[in-house]
Every structure is written in structure tokens, then in C-alpha cells.
Design a protein around this motif. Sequence first.
Motif, PDB file in Angstrom:
ATOM      1  N   MET A  66      -6.133   1.924 -18.146  1.00 39.32           N
ATOM      2  CA  MET A  66      -5.655   0.123 -17.330  1.00 39.32           C
ATOM      3  C   MET A  66      -7.185   0.097 -17.232  1.00 39.32           C
ATOM      4  SD  MET A  66      -3.728  -0.875 -18.471  1.00 39.32           S
ATOM      5  CE  MET A  66      -2.596  -2.045 -17.413  1.00 39.32           C
ATOM      6  N   GLN A  67      -7.942   0.568 -16.896  1.00 41.48           N
ATOM      7  CA  GLN A  67      -9.202   0.025 -16.173  1.00 41.48           C
ATOM      8  C   GLN A  67      -9.940  -1.013 -16.873  1.00 41.48           C
ATOM      9  OE1 GLN A  67     -11.287   2.087 -13.159  1.00 41.48           O
ATOM     10  NE2 GLN A  67     -12.770   0.826 -12.870  1.00 41.48           N
ATOM     11  N   GLN A  72       0.955  -1.055  -0.224  1.00 44.08           N
ATOM     12  CA  GLN A  72      -0.181  -0.345  -0.109  1.00 44.08           C
ATOM     13  C   GLN A  72       1.083   1.160  -0.016  1.00 44.08           C
ATOM     14  OE1 GLN A  72      -2.534  -1.432  -1.424  1.00 44.08           O
ATOM     15  NE2 GLN A  72      -4.022   0.342  -0.766  1.00 44.08           N
ATOM     16  N   ASN A  96       3.680   2.066  -1.380  1.00 42.83           N
ATOM     17  CA  ASN A  96       4.474   1.875  -2.357  1.00 42.83           C
ATOM     18  C   ASN A  96       3.771   1.674  -3.348  1.00 42.83           C
ATOM     19  OD1 ASN A  96       7.526   1.793  -1.936  1.00 42.83           O
ATOM     20  ND2 ASN A  96       6.808   0.364  -0.179  1.00 42.83           N
ATOM     21  N   ALA A  97       2.352   2.279  -3.025  1.00 42.32           N
ATOM     22  CA  ALA A  97       1.238   1.495  -4.847  1.00 42.32           C
ATOM     23  C   ALA A  97       1.584   2.662  -5.575  1.00 42.32           C
ATOM     24  CB  ALA A  97      -0.085   2.278  -3.981  1.00 42.32           C
ATOM     25  N   GLU A  98       1.134   2.126  -7.139  1.00 37.90           N
ATOM     26  CA  GLU A  98       2.251   3.276  -8.107  1.00 37.90           C
ATOM     27  C   GLU A  98       0.414   3.259  -8.563  1.00 37.90           C
ATOM     28  OE1 GLU A  98       5.388   2.215  -9.756  1.00 37.90           O
ATOM     29  OE2 GLU A  98       4.519   3.568 -11.461  1.00 37.90           O
ATOM     30  N   GLN A  99      -0.547   4.572  -8.991  1.00 35.95           N
ATOM     31  CA  GLN A  99      -1.725   3.744 -10.223  1.00 35.95           C
ATOM     32  C   GLN A  99      -1.513   3.702 -11.429  1.00 35.95           C
ATOM     33  OE1 GLN A  99      -4.321   3.463  -9.156  1.00 35.95           O
ATOM     34  NE2 GLN A  99      -3.706   3.999  -7.340  1.00 35.95           N
ATOM     35  N   PRO A 100      -1.243   2.649 -11.944  1.00 30.81           N
ATOM     36  CA  PRO A 100      -1.287   2.385 -13.285  1.00 30.81           C
ATOM     37  C   PRO A 100      -2.303   3.424 -14.152  1.00 30.81           C
ATOM     38  CG  PRO A 100      -2.688   0.767 -12.687  1.00 30.81           C
ATOM     39  CD  PRO A 100      -2.253   1.586 -11.601  1.00 30.81           C
ATOM     40  N   PRO A 101      -2.261   3.534 -15.761  1.00 31.49           N
ATOM     41  CA  PRO A 101      -2.370   4.388 -16.563  1.00 31.49           C
ATOM     42  C   PRO A 101      -3.894   4.419 -16.003  1.00 31.49           C
ATOM     43  CG  PRO A 101      -0.972   3.459 -17.396  1.00 31.49           C
ATOM     44  CD  PRO A 101      -0.941   2.821 -16.456  1.00 31.49           C
TER      45      PRO A 101
END
Lengths: 278, 183
Positions: free
Chosen positions: A67-68, A57, A59-64
Motif C-alpha cells: 500500500m505504501q 493507536q 487499535n492500529a492495523e497495518q495495511p498490506p
Amino acid sequence: MSEVNIKEYIESGILEAYVLGALTEGERASVEADMVMYPELAKEVAAIEAAMESFAQANAEQPPAHMQQQIWNAIQQQTVQSAPDVQSTEQSTPQAKVIALPQPAQRPAWQRAAVWAAIVVSVVTNFMLLSQRNKSKEEIAALSSQMDSLKTSQQEVLAQYKKGRDMLADTAMKTVVMRSVQQGKDMTGMVFWSKTTGESYLAIHNMPMPEKGKQYQLWVIQDGKPVSMGVIDNNLVANAGSMYKVPIQIKAGQAFAISLEKEGGNPTPTEVCVVGAI
Amino acid sequence: MAPVLSYSEEELVLLLKQQSQDAFNYLYKNYAGGLYGIVRKVITDEQTAQDVLQDVFVKVWNNIGQYNTEKGRIYTWMINIARNAAIDKLRSKGEIMKSKIHTGEDAVYNVQKGMKTEQSTDTIGLKEAVGELKPEQQTIVSLAYFKGFTLDEIAKTLDIPLGTVKTRMRAAMQALRTYYNSN
């Protein structure tokens, strides 16, 4: 294993190696067997896992953002391929829903004429604009992008409208008004629930913002037992009257209720605020 | 994005088993960041990492029917799917072989260099958390968790006794536990 041996076992670091994935297949299986035998080991593993979850949590990194939708499409595609009978219309993508809007079979002649007239006018106007002024090209480009965005927002409105219409047209959709059970406090909430689809929508009306460290929790009463439908985000309380879809599906129930709980919710309700029988 | 209701671990499993788009959206909104962060620790190339993330969600989705709480915490279950998928991809690209062929010293140097680059670009959270770990602990956690090395491979790579690898792992995780419990 004696108590001392368990302590040694834990302190050896093998459980950390297990969680960090550094064991061979055979070692893994043996640790898992030991965990079944000795709950202390399972408890220790859960604590190490919790630390790695916190690490993930932190180190979370939001993907583009795209992607969803892309991943959902990929899931849908393989579902359709492997099981063609799955309700593909219901689970189709938002774009597909818009395309699938019912089209009138045949437009009346005057409408087609009107469309043609509009196209002719548009073409003529464009021609005049182009021939008259070169710089108006820019204006046209701006207009067309504006139209695109209008089109997109129109599609969104249409999709939203269709959703609302489907909801209202669903005769199985029940409106349940939840009223205050606390004397002197005037609170209300509403649940719209479709027994056939199991879908429900929640709207909060005049309920006070929970104090710090507390949250409201939504319940459905099934055969006298409260079953949690989720903890309510405080944004829902702030936006009184707005309707939100409840992600979890409910197939049966006799009443809905909202209670005040500690942040994150409780397995059973402690302080019930509003109740409404179905 | 409209606010959503939040769910406990048990409720999340029930929700996912319904296989609805709402369930997917909830899963994605709450876990995509954490899982992608793990994948990116293993695979630096963004496009490859995105492909892996997609595979991870498809796997979680398809296997949720077989998941039960006896298999441990659901988030850990998902994290392990993400880690394994990322490490498999890393191996298939032959990149891990490169680092395994290196002598011990080279490997340590590379890992530490790698962690330094990460530290300089990562969030404050990681800097703080990993800063709690001694360099030799960082190396061991990273080799196991992000490179998929076994205890034996770590011992051989770093040329230290197997027992030392395990005790360092224990000390590292104790430090992380203390860190996250007090923050």
C-alpha cells in the motif's frame, strides 16, 4: 457564560458528541464558536481527542505492505496530472529512477559481440540442457529465479550507488563535523548538508547510548536560534557511522548540534553534546 | 527499514508541507496503521477499506496546506478525514440504510453482535479498552463514531431521551480517558 455554566456545558456531554462526530452541521459550528470564546471548552475537547487518538493507536492495523508504494504512486499521478511543471523527475518512483539511469549512447562493437556471444552460449546451453536432461528444467527455473533476485538486488545497489554518487557530486554538499562541547567526553557526529536542495544526512559517531527516558535531538542553528530537526532514534546511536537521511528539509543555518533531551524531545535544547559550525 | 527521526505535531505539519517523498514515508510509517484501524472499524471488506485508506492519504496530502493548528490536533484532523471517508463509503454502498431501517431492538442487537465479533478478533488493547465500557456505552460510541449517527438518530434508534445519549457519551469518554491515562 459563568463558571457554573461552563461546568454544566462540559458535563452535558455535548463536547463528547462533538468529538465523536454526532452533531449536525449547525450544532458543530456553535460548539466551535463556543470553543473560541472559552478556552476551558477547547482544553476539554483536546483531552477527549487525545483519548480517541490513543484509541486509534491501540487499535492500529497495518495495511498490506504494497500500500505504501501504491498510495505514493497515486499521489504522484494526481500531482503530475494537475501540475505538469512539478519536478516530476525528482519525485519519480524508485523503479522509474532505475529506468532513468543514463545509458551509454552506443556500445563498442566488442561489447555487443560479447553480449551476442553470451546470448548464443546461453541459448545453446539451454538447448543442450533441455535436450539432454528433462529434469534439468527444474534447475533452470531455480537459476532464473536466482537471476531475478540478483537483478532486483543489482537494481537496488545501482539506485543506492546513484544516490551516493549524486550526494558526493553535489558540490553544494557540505560536511559538518560536530564535536563535543562537554569536557572529558569524546563525542562526534556528522551532518552532510546540501544548501541547494535542503537535504541533509546524519551520522552519529561514538556517542553514548542515552539513559532510559532520554533521547538525542538534532538541531540547526538559524540566526542564533536553535530549530529542531527531529528526535534521534536510539537505533541511530547504536549503528555508529551509518548515514541516515533527515526527512525534514533545511534551507539555511549556521551550525548543527545534538543535545540530550527527555524522550520525545524539547522545544529548545537543554543539554548540548556536540556542535559543528557550517 | 532504516530508523527515522521522530517529530512533534508542529514539526510534522512543517514536514508535510514540504511534500517530499521522505515526508510521505514518515507520515505513512507512523500513521497508516492507526488510520487503517479506524477505517476497518467502519468497513469490514478489506479491499474497500484499502481503497478508502488511499483516498484518505491523498486527501491529507492535498489539504495539508490548509491545515493550521487552530483546527485542532493534527492526528485528530487525520482521523476525522479517515472516519468521514469511511462513513461516506459505507453510505454510498447503502449499507447504513439497512441498519437504519431496522427497528431499535434489531439495531442494538446488530451493533452488539458486531462488537462481539470484533472483540474476538481484535488486539488485546481493544478488548481491554472497550471492556472498560458498559454495553450501552459501547453501543452509543460505536453508532456515533463508526456508523456516523447523529445524537437525534441515536436517540430514535435506541428509543431513549436525547439527554441520556449525551450523558452516556460523556461517561463512556470519561472511562476511556481514565483507561488511556493509566495505561
